[in-house]
Scaffold this active site. Structure first.
Site, mmCIF file in Angstrom:
data_model
loop_
_atom_site.group_PDB
_atom_site.id
_atom_site.type_symbol
_atom_site.label_atom_id
_atom_site.label_comp_id
_atom_site.label_asym_id
_atom_site.label_seq_id
_atom_site.Cartn_x
_atom_site.Cartn_y
_atom_site.Cartn_z
ATOM 1 N N ASP A 160 16.581 37.946 10.165
ATOM 2 C CA ASP A 160 17.621 37.027 10.636
ATOM 3 C C ASP A 160 18.667 36.714 9.563
ATOM 4 O O ASP A 160 18.939 35.559 9.248
ATOM 5 C CB ASP A 160 16.971 35.753 11.194
ATOM 6 N N HIS B 124 21.887 37.142 9.808
ATOM 7 C CA HIS B 124 22.975 36.427 10.472
ATOM 8 C C HIS B 124 24.226 36.253 9.611
ATOM 9 O O HIS B 124 24.757 35.144 9.456
ATOM 10 C CB HIS B 124 22.489 35.062 10.987
ATOM 11 N N ASP C 269 18.416 41.083 13.491
ATOM 12 C CA ASP C 269 19.483 40.085 13.603
ATOM 13 C C ASP C 269 20.289 40.016 12.298
ATOM 14 O O ASP C 269 20.375 38.977 11.650
ATOM 15 C CB ASP C 269 18.950 38.693 13.998
ATOM 16 N N ASN D 5 18.246 41.011 18.887
ATOM 17 C CA ASN D 5 19.137 40.764 20.028
ATOM 18 C C ASN D 5 20.601 40.659 19.598
ATOM 19 O O ASN D 5 21.503 41.100 20.306
ATOM 20 C CB ASN D 5 18.715 39.510 20.808
ATOM 21 N N HIS D 6 20.851 40.078 18.407
ATOM 22 C CA HIS D 6 22.236 39.900 17.980
ATOM 23 C C HIS D 6 22.908 41.201 17.546
ATOM 24 O O HIS D 6 24.130 41.214 17.348
ATOM 25 C CB HIS D 6 22.337 38.832 16.890
ATOM 26 N N HIS E 73 11.511 42.139 16.309
ATOM 27 C CA HIS E 73 12.396 40.996 16.498
ATOM 28 C C HIS E 73 11.991 40.352 17.819
ATOM 29 O O HIS E 73 12.629 40.547 18.843
ATOM 30 C CB HIS E 73 13.865 41.414 16.482
ATOM 31 N N GLN F 20 12.942 32.475 13.456
ATOM 32 C CA GLN F 20 13.544 31.894 12.261
ATOM 33 C C GLN F 20 12.716 30.762 11.677
ATOM 34 O O GLN F 20 13.209 29.644 11.491
ATOM 35 C CB GLN F 20 15.003 31.477 12.557
ATOM 36 N N ARG G 219 39.809 11.811 17.113
ATOM 37 C CA ARG G 219 38.605 11.027 17.333
ATOM 38 C C ARG G 219 38.843 9.822 18.258
ATOM 39 O O ARG G 219 38.027 9.531 19.131
ATOM 40 C CB ARG G 219 38.125 10.549 15.956
ATOM 41 N N ARG H 213 36.819 10.655 22.063
ATOM 42 C CA ARG H 213 35.594 9.892 22.282
ATOM 43 C C ARG H 213 35.780 8.820 23.361
ATOM 44 O O ARG H 213 34.870 8.016 23.606
ATOM 45 C CB ARG H 213 35.128 9.236 20.970
ATOM 46 N N ARG I 237 35.986 17.781 16.121
ATOM 47 C CA ARG I 237 36.298 17.040 14.894
ATOM 48 C C ARG I 237 37.781 16.926 14.586
ATOM 49 O O ARG I 237 38.158 16.240 13.627
ATOM 50 C CB ARG I 237 35.601 17.695 13.689
HETATM 51 ZN ZN LIG Z 1 17.085 36.876 17.455
#
Ligand SMILES: [Zn+2]
Length: 559
Positions: free
Chosen positions: A50, A52, A93, A125-126, A226, A263, A384, A388, A419
């Protein structure tokens, strides 16, 4: 390791066979038995999973491939000094998670893995987040095989990828079999995998192992997977993982599973019980199921896992396991009350060659973040003191981006996850990252209408002036007296028995902002897609953005 019908003969090795006039039967046996009687072989499996997109260290100087290289060199030198050999495997991944890597199709990650000397990886999968031609390109970048035995081409009925790799070390034959979660088909864009079929990895593994025992006759069999590690095989809504695999395979057939996907650092307190107190640098005892060791090294290259085995007279035994942190830090409170991050273990220096190789990619990624990816003809409202308090075009646009990525019917987005605004004019990926800096993951959940109403009764009644206040897309309703009514999804009145799919950020799915915890719901899926990337991709595809298209039209009526 099982050696079916094997008769040991110490005299006739394959080399001696020609010289000493061994019988045919003896020669055959000699070819089967690759190892010497009563010799102890030292074999080490190094592993990560992973990645990533984390080819580069983070802003605090944690992990990263340059430090990992230094660590790997040290570990390999130790193994060699003991007369052993090592294999370096990845549980897959490699793709998706950091903009600098994503924008370069993970080229630095795959090429970095070459420099670090990876021997093989499982397809995760990624690896299917991009179209298959990107994956083919990545296979060309990689000097090591990307393995999966359970992915088939629908049309030909043939395996799409290399299913296994045989490594010969010290005269031993080590088979490494790759497996990929069946959930891949559920969590990636359907068009990326339309030609592929993800078959049951457990059954594929057993069939392939049976075949290998006839053909290759390996001394050691390792699955690089995986599929995820779920304690005691309790995989919940996920497809069965490594524990289910190890229990399914005939005892003695599979020595080790090098995993990924869930993970986690797989460190056990006792049988079928995670160590709840594990902290980086602590001792880690991997899982063992049905005689098979199962390991996983958390994520992002935060650790390198190291499993030292001894192989003697056909038996493989684990003599030591370590999960070694790669420049991880912890916060320490100082005397004046302020906190600083300090290395948990001695700092591992960055390998200069790897650092020099990767730096241009990091800089290119940074440059690309500043490139214009689209434009908006007006302000997208994320201030903000607005977002909100009421539905806004940006809140709704983010919700719609999530909804489309997950093929959902409607979307829920906490306003605390918005944000900033995006000003009229051109915008860059960096502008998008200012709006969504947290790297929150998009999730979706399939629920029947009655459950949806219970859910909306909680999330649609969150007070204004809080991050919990929700932005919606694809759903209309009236909110009155802490209850919702007149709920319409996709323009039609909600059907209490029909199943609907909606998205919500992982933070909220896990109960953040006081939302109901739905991570254990049978229909819940973590897509692994990072919010900022989803938003950027949607805005890029739909540029120029007309904010009025996303303005609320009274869909949510507060009374
Ligand atoms: Zn995965």
């Amino acid at each position: 390791m099982k050696h079916k019908g094997l008769v040991r003969t110490a005299l006739c090795s394959a080399i001696l066979a020609g010289l000493m006039g061994c019988t045919n039967a003896e020669v055959e046996t000699a070819q089967v038995q690759n190892w010497e009687q009563d010799k102890t072989y030292h074999l080490t499996i190094l592993h990560t999973n992973d990645n990533h997109g984390r080819f580069w260290h983070n802003q605090n100087g944690e992990y990263g491939m340059a430090a990992r290289k230094t660590l790997l060199d040290r570990l390999r030198a130790d193994v060699e000094a003991q007369g052993g050999t090592a294999l370096l495997l990845s549980g897959g991944d490699i793709n998706t998670g950091v903009p600098e890597s994503d924008m370069l199709d993970a080229e630095p990650d795959f090429k970095g893995m070459n420099l670090l000397g990876y021997d093989a990886m499982a397809l995760g999968n990624h690896e299917f987040d991009n179209t298959l031609d990107v994956l083919m390109q990545q296979q060309e970048w990689a000097d090591f095989p990307m393995l999966s035995a359970n992915i088939y081409d629908r049309e030909s009925g043939e395996r799409q990828f290399q299913p296994y790799q045989i490594f010969e070390q010290q005269g031993l034959k080590i088979a490494v079999v790759g497996l990929t979660t069946e959930d891949t088909a559920k969590v990636v864009s359907p068009e990326n995998v339309a030609t592929l079929e993800f078959r049951d990895p457990k059954a594929e593994a057993q069939a392939l192992i049976n075949e290998l025992q006839e053909t290759e006759k390996p001394d050691v069999i390792i699955a690089v997977t995986h599929m995820g590690h779920y304690v005691d095989g309790k995989h919940g809504v996920n497809a069965p993982g490594d524990v289910a695999l190890a229990r399914y395979i005939e005892a003695g057939d599979l020595d080790m599973v090098v995993g990924g996907h869930s993970q986690e650092p797989v460190c056990m307190e006792g049988p079928n019980m995670y160590s709840k107190t594990f902290r980086p640098g602590d001792e880690c005892r991997p899982d063992q199921q049905n005689g098979t060791w199962i390991v996983q090294a958390h994520e992002w290259g935060k650790y390198v896992g190291k499993a030292d085995f001894e192989f003697r007279n056909g038996e493989l035994s684990l003599v030591n396991y370590d999960l070694i942190p790669v420049n991880l830090k912890e916060k320490v409170t100082q005397e004046d009350g302020s906190s600083v991050r300090v290395f948990i273990q001695d700092e591992i220096p960055h390998d200069q060659a790897v650092s020099d190789f990767l730096r241009p990619f990091q800089e290119r990624g940074q440059e690309l973040l500043g490139e214009v990816v689209g434009e908006t003809t007006g302000k997208l409202e994320g201030d903000r003191n607005v977002v909100r308090f009421q539905q806004t075009n940006l809140g709704r646009l983010i919700a719609k981006a999530h909804m489309e990525r997950a093929n959902a019917d409607f979307a829920v987005m906490n306003s605390g996850g918005v944000r900033d605004s995006i000003a009229e004019g051109e915008f860059t990926y960096r502008d998008v990252l200012i709006v969504q800096p947290f790297g929150n993951i998009v999730t979706y959940t399939d629920m029947v209408g009655a459950e949806v109403i219970d859910y909306l009764n909680v999330v649609a009644t969150k007070p204004v002036d809080s991050g919990a206040y929700a932005q919606f897309y694809g759903v209309e309703m009236t909110v009155e007296n802490n209850q919702v009514s007149d709920v319409r999804i996709g323009g039609e009145a909600i059907d209490l028995e029909k199943t609907y799919r909606f998205t919500v950020p992982e933070f909220n799915a896990a109960g953040g902002d006081g939302y109901p915890v739905i991570t254990d719901h049978a229909g819940h899926v973590n897509t692994g897609f990072v919010d900022a990337e989803v938003l950027k991709a949607y805005m890029q595809e739909n540029s120029p953005i007309n904010p009025a298209d996303f303005d609320p039209q009274g869909e949510i009526e507060y009374k």
